[in-house]
Design an enzyme around this catalytic site. Structure first.
Site, mmCIF file in Angstrom:
data_model
loop_
_atom_site.group_PDB
_atom_site.id
_atom_site.type_symbol
_atom_site.label_atom_id
_atom_site.label_comp_id
_atom_site.label_asym_id
_atom_site.label_seq_id
_atom_site.Cartn_x
_atom_site.Cartn_y
_atom_site.Cartn_z
ATOM 1 N N LYS A 72 0.993 -1.017 -0.022
ATOM 2 C CA LYS A 72 -0.461 -0.305 0.123
ATOM 3 C C LYS A 72 1.035 1.179 0.210
ATOM 4 C CE LYS A 72 -3.495 2.252 2.373
ATOM 5 N NZ LYS A 72 -2.820 4.176 2.238
ATOM 6 N N ASP A 88 8.256 -3.250 12.086
ATOM 7 C CA ASP A 88 9.784 -2.587 13.632
ATOM 8 C C ASP A 88 10.408 -3.783 12.925
ATOM 9 O OD1 ASP A 88 8.127 -0.084 13.587
ATOM 10 O OD2 ASP A 88 6.940 -0.871 15.243
#
Length: 479
Positions: free
Chosen positions: A203, A271
């Site tokens: 995205k 992360d």
């Protein structure tokens, strides 16, 4: 992939720059609807506060065993104080963190019931980091990079990562041959120019290219174009259940399938990926190996609730369990067993030559397995068997004895034993239970003292009468 490289992680220190936030969780039970409005009523049972944003990258780095030096700003407010205090308590280098009255520390509060979020509210003021801060760290460039093996820029689009700050870190790192890994946000990727690795998802790649990406051809074209536009060495595209696609100037695009695992919560998976890639690159792994390891790491944290992390022990356990065979060396076994013990599993150890595997051996494994959750079997090497049994043994060479043991469902891990006794292995692995045959029960076995020294126990099991390799060999020769 070598274990020696993974062992280097303990000596790696990462310079981390980004948006630091506070993640707050309010846990409770929902059993009724409010009479005031058609909304659920949360009966609060507990509260939890965690480092968020770039702080979750910190958590991932330190749980994998590396060190961190952080750069960033927080507000002169309670949340900002909490972040600095939490970082310090974790042993993080915070000498370059600063508080400013004009900055509001960002917090995200999640309302949770039965491990499901049903509401989140954010308190934030998005603004660029103060110019004075960028100038301050610029003046301290030499000491800033001392002892650093990788740089991570964790951009959450909240203002910390400006073009000036990112360019300074990328240029400074490259002058010292230090890799820079970017976790990007927004549509202006020019500030990441010349970085080593950038890790958008599909995205985000579509957003920066100005259109949604639906087909593999569109993704391939967009990935190659972005990598060339901002002069990246590698574009590492995260693709959820499809894994990771790696773009470079030589191979074009390489796809690495996701590791299979039940998904509970994808929060913080990005992360984990950026942390794993940075540490593995600094440890000397190839970009392709980094993608495999990052996929494995992400699958582990996605099987947990919230912005989770993983340890190096968990990573090693998952890597071993995803392989075709159960054979491990002693270093790998230490990681794997440590991870299993962290989960409360009881480790059972037994050893032997296991030459000409027979029903008596199988019976002993099944008995041993009942003493715990995981059975690791040490098998004597060919040289060791010859010393113990004579020059005509073993009948079956070690490679095939190992293959037979690995094929047994009741055996979880197999380790080759070069010594004549299991004492060195037991000293290294600290199994909870060590299993011997009852013929050893009243003998002075060398491993007993070692096992009991760390709180383990020795158990003795019944042996199948008349079933032994020596008897089988005698019977074959007689016939």
């Amino acid at each position: 992939m070598t274990i020696e490289k993974l062992n280097k992680i303990a000596d790696i220190r990462v310079l981390l720059f980004g948006d630091f936030m506070v993640d707050k969780y309010i846990h409770g039970k929902v059993s009724r609807i409010s009479p005031e409005a058609p909304v659920p009523v949360l009966e609060v049972t507990s509260r939890q506060t965690k480092l968020g944003g770039a702080g979750n990258v910190v958590n991932n780095i330190i749980t994998l065993g590396a060190g961190v030096r952080v750069l960033g700003c927080v507000g002169e407010d309670p949340d900002g104080e909490w972040i600095l205090s939490e970082l310090s308590e974790k042993g993080i280098e915070t000498g370059y963190m600063r508080k400013y009255p004009q900055v509001q520390t960002i917090s995200k509060t999640r309302l949770v019931s039965k491990n499901q979020q049903f509401l989140r509210y954010d308190e934030e003021k998005i603004q660029d980091i103060p110019d004075a801060y960028v100038e301050e760290i610029r003046q301290q460039e030499e000491v800033l990079f001392q002892g650093i093996q990788a740089v991570i820029i964790s951009d959450y689009g909240k203002g910390a990562v400006t073009k000036e700050g990112a360019e300074f870190l990328i240029e400074g790192a490259h002058r010292r041959n230090i890799p820079v890994i970017i976790d990007p946000k927004g549509t202006d990727y020019s500030k990441y120019e010349n970085a080593d690795v950038c890790t958008p998802n599909v995205k985000e790649l579509g957003d920066v290219m100005g259109k949604p990406l639906h087909t593999e051809e569109e993704i391939l074209e967009a990935g190659q174009k972005l990598r060339e536009q901002i002069h990246l060495k590698y574009l590492l595209l995260t693709r959820s259940e499809k894994g990771i696609s790696l773009f470079d100037g030589q191979q074009g695009r390489q796809d690495f399938p996701a590791a299979s695992k039940d998904v509970v919560d994808v929060t913080g998976a990005g992360d984990t990926v950026v942390s794993a890639v940075a540490l593995m690159m600094a440890a000397g792994f190839s970009p392709e190996e980094c993608c495999v390891l990052a996929n494995t790491a992400a699958s582990i944290v996605c099987s947990k609730f919230g912005a989770a992390t993983l340890s190096l022990n968990e990573l090693m356990e998952q890597m071993v369990n995803s392989g075709e065979f159960k054979l491990v060396d002693v270093t790998t076994a230490k990681y794997v067993l440590a991870s299993l013990k962290e989960k409360g599993k009881k480790i059972v150890f037994t050893n032997g030559c296991f030459d000409m595997l027979h029903a008596g051996h199988l019976a002993s494994f099944l008995q041993a397995r009942k003493f715990g959750d995981v059975l690791i079997v040490a098998v004597n090497s060919d040289a060791s068997v010859k010393r113990l049994k004579g020059p005509e043994r073993p009948v079956v060479e070690q490679q095939n004895r190992i293959r037979m043991l690995c094929a047994l469902e009741c055996v979880d891990y197999v380790i080759l034993m070069e010594d004549d006794t299991p004492v060195p292995l037991i000293q290294a692995l600290h199994p909870d239970v060590t299993v011997k045959g009852k013929d050893w029960e009243h003998k002075n076995i060398p491993e007993r003292h070692v096992v009991e020294s760390y709180g383990g126990t020795v158990k003795f099991i019944d042996l199948e009468e008349g079933l032994s390799t020596t008897n089988l060999i005698g019977k074959i020769r007689h016939e």
